[in-house]
Write a protein that holds these residues in place. Structure first.
Motif: not given
Length: 208
Positions: A82-111
């Protein structure tokens, strides 16, 4: 039939192992107290009821102990999964945020909310580790938190009003964040480092 036997043995290897150990210890203990006997298995034609019941009770005891240990081990493994799945979700979330930061639609509140979410998930993982009596070095949590703080500064530290820099590292327009090339590379590198730390935490949990 053979496959079923092998599958059963694999599934109950802890019980089989303990039973074998108990048998060998009992046999060697008996052999050690009977110096006149040769080292071989010997069966009497008559069965002593008391000895037979003692053997049966010992087998049942071994089975109970093995079952309890196996259940505890399975419970621990389930908690880890269960914990490993949670950590994997965290890993995937960082990829999403990283991609979003260069999209041109990254909100200050999102950051700001993204970095808070990463810290909250990490804290939650450690709370669950403690509640399941699993020990992982606090250093992983500390390193992740420090890296998240660095990323938060890279993503949201906009220049003060009145700055004359024509190409600022961070620019905010209509609540959207834009980064110059150098800052984008720094953010991308920062997320790579964060994912390395998350992977190290994942390995530590697996070995806990």
């Amino acid at each position: 039939m053979r496959k079923k036997a092998l599958k059963w043995t694999k599934r109950n290897k802890l019980s089989v192992g303990l039973a074998t150990i108990f048998f060998l210890v009992g046999y060697l203990a008996g052999f050690g107290t009977q110096f006149g006997l040769s080292f071989k298995l010997q069966f009497d034609e008559k069965i002593n009821t008391a000895d037979f019941l003692s053997i049966v009770c010992n087998i049942i005891l071994v089975w109970i102990v093995a079952t309890i240990l196996d259940k505890e081990k399975q419970t621990e493994q389930n908690a880890k999964d269960i914990l490993l799945r949670r950590v994997e979700e965290l890993y995937n979330f960082t990829i999403t945020v990283s991609d979003k930061s260069t999209s041109g639609n990254f909100l200050y509140t999102e950051a700001t909310s993204s970095t808070k979410k990463i810290n909250l998930i990490t804290t939650s993982v450690y709370e669950q580790l403690n509640s399941n009596n699993l020990t992982v070095d606090e250093k992983f949590k500390k390193d992740i938190s420090e890296q998240v703080d660095k990323l938060n500064n890279l993503m949201t530290n906009t220049p003060v009003n009145g700055s004359t820099d024509s190409n600022p590292p961070v620019k905010a327009e209509n609540n959207k964040l834009f980064y110059n090339e150098i800052r984008s590379l720094e953010i991308d590198s920062g997320f790579d480092k964060l994912r390395e730390l998350i992977t190290s935490l994942e390995l530590a949990i697996n070995d806990a």
